[in-house]
Write a protein that holds these residues in place. Structure first.
Motif, PDB file in Angstrom:
ATOM      1  N   ARG A  48      -0.250  -0.311  -4.689  1.00 25.08           N
ATOM      2  CA  ARG A  48      -1.314  -1.296  -4.656  1.00 25.08           C
ATOM      3  C   ARG A  48      -2.457  -0.886  -5.704  1.00 25.08           C
ATOM      4  O   ARG A  48      -3.122  -1.669  -6.280  1.00 25.08           O
TER       5      ARG A  48
ATOM      6  N   TRP B  44       0.900  -1.247   0.089  1.00 21.72           N
ATOM      7  CA  TRP B  44       0.119  -0.013  -0.053  1.00 21.72           C
ATOM      8  C   TRP B  44       1.105   1.316   0.154  1.00 21.72           C
ATOM      9  O   TRP B  44       0.610   2.183  -0.653  1.00 21.72           O
TER      10      TRP B  44
ATOM     11  N   SER C  19      -0.071   5.147  -4.394  1.00 21.11           N
ATOM     12  CA  SER C  19      -0.179   3.646  -3.801  1.00 21.11           C
ATOM     13  C   SER C  19       0.307   2.778  -5.021  1.00 21.11           C
ATOM     14  O   SER C  19      -0.643   2.559  -5.699  1.00 21.11           O
TER      15      SER C  19
END
Length: 107
Positions: A90, A48, A88
């Motif tokens: 992710r 993340w 991020s």
């Protein structure tokens, strides 16, 4: 994943990419390396928070800008919280996976 394993995975991914670009591999080796490349890319995009402090500090600054907007009641500054998502790994990985699947279906 810690910083050391992240760097090792990144170096390995770059090496695999270089080997695949050279093209002097058998079909079996090529398939094995491409499978490894996809797995490593998935690992690199599963975190993340970014590991580099440049992107991490931008995320923190955008969070503070959004928090300021929340405290002051200005909705314009709250858009900074949506922009945080662009930093991020992710979220970027999930978005790339989704768009890849959509474009594969459209072909």
């Amino acid at each position: 994943m810690n910083r050391k394993t992240y760097k090792e995975a990144k170096v390995t991914l770059e090496e695999i990419t270089r080997l695949l670009k050279e093209g002097n591999l058998t079909e079996e080796e090529k398939q094995k390396l491409e499978k490894s490349k996809v797995q490593l890319a998935g690992q690199l995009l599963s975190i993340w928070w970014p590991f580099d402090w440049g992107r991490r500090s931008i995320m923190i600054a955008l969070f503070l800008v959004g928090l300021y907007g929340l405290i002051e009641g200005s909705n314009h500054f709250l858009w900074a919280w949506l922009v945080i998502l662009l930093f991020s790994p992710r979220v970027v990985g999930e978005f790339s996976f989704f768009t890849g699947r959509v474009f594969r279906v459209l072909r």
